[in-house]
Design an enzyme around this catalytic site. Structure first.
Site, short mmCIF file in Angstrom:
data_model
loop_
_atom_site.label_atom_id
_atom_site.label_comp_id
_atom_site.label_asym_id
_atom_site.label_seq_id
_atom_site.Cartn_x
_atom_site.Cartn_y
_atom_site.Cartn_z
N TYR A 1 0.79 -1.18 0.14
CA TYR A 1 0.10 0.12 -0.05
C TYR A 1 1.01 1.31 -0.02
CZ TYR A 1 -5.13 -0.53 0.16
OH TYR A 1 -6.15 -0.79 -0.36
N GLU B 1 -0.24 4.85 -0.52
CA GLU B 1 -1.40 6.08 -0.66
C GLU B 1 -0.55 7.43 -0.62
OE1 GLU B 1 -4.92 5.87 1.35
OE2 GLU B 1 -5.63 4.31 0.41
N ASP C 1 -5.86 13.70 -25.30
CA ASP C 1 -6.10 12.08 -24.81
C ASP C 1 -5.29 11.39 -25.93
OD1 ASP C 1 -6.67 9.63 -24.31
OD2 ASP C 1 -8.82 9.87 -23.91
N THR D 1 -3.19 5.55 -22.08
CA THR D 1 -3.22 4.57 -21.43
C THR D 1 -1.73 4.02 -21.85
OG1 THR D 1 -4.01 3.55 -23.64
CG2 THR D 1 -5.73 3.80 -21.71
N LYS E 1 -1.81 0.16 -25.10
CA LYS E 1 -2.23 0.07 -26.49
C LYS E 1 -0.92 0.05 -27.34
CE LYS E 1 -6.78 2.02 -25.55
NZ LYS E 1 -6.90 2.85 -24.38
N ARG F 1 -1.63 -2.82 -18.74
CA ARG F 1 -2.98 -2.24 -18.73
C ARG F 1 -2.94 -0.98 -17.50
NH1 ARG F 1 -7.58 -3.10 -21.20
NH2 ARG F 1 -6.52 -4.72 -22.27
N1 DSN Z 1 -11.88 0.59 -25.35
C1 DSN Z 1 -10.67 1.23 -26.18
C2 DSN Z 1 -10.68 0.87 -27.48
O1 DSN Z 1 -11.15 -0.14 -27.74
O2 DSN Z 1 -10.41 1.82 -28.30
C3 DSN Z 1 -10.55 2.81 -25.66
O3 DSN Z 1 -10.52 2.98 -24.52
#
Ligand code: DSN
Length: 413
Positions: A53, A55, A199, A225, A228, A234
């Site tokens: 933990y 925080e 974003d 994120t 990707k 993730r």
């Molecule tokens: N769910 C994602 C996508 O497939 O593009 C976006 O966050």
């Protein structure tokens, strides 16, 4: 890329993991938001850092025993700064949605107006979808794409901004295949006195490698994120100018989150280090080359590609010419062993659950080592599936072809 999965004693979960390994090995993954994390990233995700933990932030925690995880978090921030060159970075958001929520909490008060891209036209839920917090707690106005070009129309966005006077303007998308002009967005935001959030969840890898213009110098906030095109664990992250740093950190914790996931933050650090290597540049370049080659292959096969092509890692195929819906196409392709996302096309007459298109992305297959020659083969296989989407026997035949194809690009051995 290889991973030896060490078997675990919980037979039910072990069996499901084995099945997932098998699924990944034997199918072609064209889901634009997915990728295969490296063995290093997977190992770190399974490390003892999950026990801690922490925080708070490095040097200022609400828990004892945080000296080591302080180093982990500082390393992640330092590497991420090298990658994107932002003033301030918070690596604690558990996801892209939470990274965005933290910006809303920092920049806005409930009921303030936000201007973001509509989900059906390529945006993300957190950019103002009616059922999302971004519309439930804020006054969300949506922009889309131009009916003719199917691309962003900066004059139309500026008009909406001047009309509605948003306090936050969001650029970024989940299903938009063209380069985004962040300087234009920043100009519009400045004209109306709005904050500007970029974003870059989908394009983060391309931005890091220099194959998509970076929003860092233009945006007040940049979110992403890490799983990707960036190919890490993730998770999410939020970057901002120094002047918003203290408020942003408070918005993440205690604003919307408690304890950070230290194992995930460590895996993010590994991902950033991987993305700083020269091979990552080559990887991103190949992702784009593959997307362009594949989009052309579909055009040669008679399909219409939304906006006429792609500048990034994905494109949208209009499947109406095959007299099927996006949903039917997605299902038939899954039966044959190809995973794609059904996707609205601009001004779609079908509902978002059904759609008239499929979104195809090349990050995962490029990780697997596929190049232009292979993506053209895959486009042909997809065309075959769509032509015989109702013919189970034919789909089985293609499935066998895909099994053979996948054997040439093993992921885990
Ligand atoms: N769910 C994602 C996508 O497939 O593009 C976006 O966050």
């Amino acid at each position: 890329m290889t991973t030896k999965h060490t078997s675990i004693k919980d037979h039910e979960i072990e069996s499901l993991i084995q099945q997932e390994i098998q699924r990944e090995e034997t199918t072609i993954n064209l889901i634009a938001s997915e990728n295969y994390a490296s063995t290093e990233v997977l190992k770190v995700l399974g490390s003892v850092l999950t026990n801690k933990y922490a925080e708070g932030y490095p040097g200022k925690r609400y828990y004892a025993g945080c000296t080591i995880v302080d180093h982990v978090e500082k390393l992640a921030i330092e590497r991420c700064k090298k990658l994107f060159g932002a003033d301030h970075i918070n690596v604690q958001p558990h996801s892209g949605s939470q990274a965005n929520m933290a910006v809303y909490m920092t920049a806005l008060k409930p009921d303030d107006t936000v201007l973001g891209m509509g989900l059906a036209e390529g945006g993300h839920m957190t950019h103002g979808h009616p059922k999302n917090f971004s519309s439930i707690y804020y006054n969300a106005i949506q922009y889309g794409v131009d009916r003719e070009t199917e691309q962003l129309n900066y004059n139309a966005i500026a008009e909406l901004a001047h009309k509605h006077k948003p306090k936050l303007i969001i650029a970024g998308a989940s299903a938009y295949s063209r380069s985004i002009d962040f300087a234009q967005f920043a100009k519009i935001a400045k004209e109306v006195g709005a904050f500007f959030l970029a974003d870059i969840a989908h394009i983060a890898g391309l931005v890091a490698a220099g194959f998509h213009p970076s929003p860092i110098e233009y945006a007040d906030f940049v979110t992403s994120t890490t799983h990707k095109t960036l190919r890490g664990p993730r998770g999410g992250l939020t970057m901002c100018k120094n002047s918003y740093a203290a408020d942003l950190d408070k918005a993440v914790m205690p604003g919307i989150q408690g304890g950070p996931f230290m194992h995930v933050i460590a895996a993010k650090a590994v991902c950033f280090l991987e993305a700083l290597q020269p091979s990552f540049k080559e990887y991103q370049q190949q992702i784009i080359a593959n997307a362009k080659a594949m989009a052309h292959a579909f055009q040669d096969l008679g399909y219409r590609i939304v906006s006429g092509g792609t500048d990034n890692h994905l494109f949208i195929v209009d499947v109406r010419s095959k007299n099927i819906t996006g949903r039917q196409a997605e299902h038939a392709l899954e039966k044959a062993g190809i995973t794609v996302s059904r996707s609205c096309i601009p001004f779609d007459s079908q509902k978002p659950w059904v759609t008239s298109g499929i979104r195809i992305g090349t990050p995962a297959i490029t990780t697997r080592g596929m190049k232009e020659k292979e993506v053209i083969e895959i486009a042909q296989l997809i065309d075959d599936v769509l032509a015989y989407a109702e013919d189970e026997k034919y789909l089985e035949k293609i499935r066998r072809k895909i099994l053979d194809f996948c054997k040439r690009y093993l992921l885990y051995q």
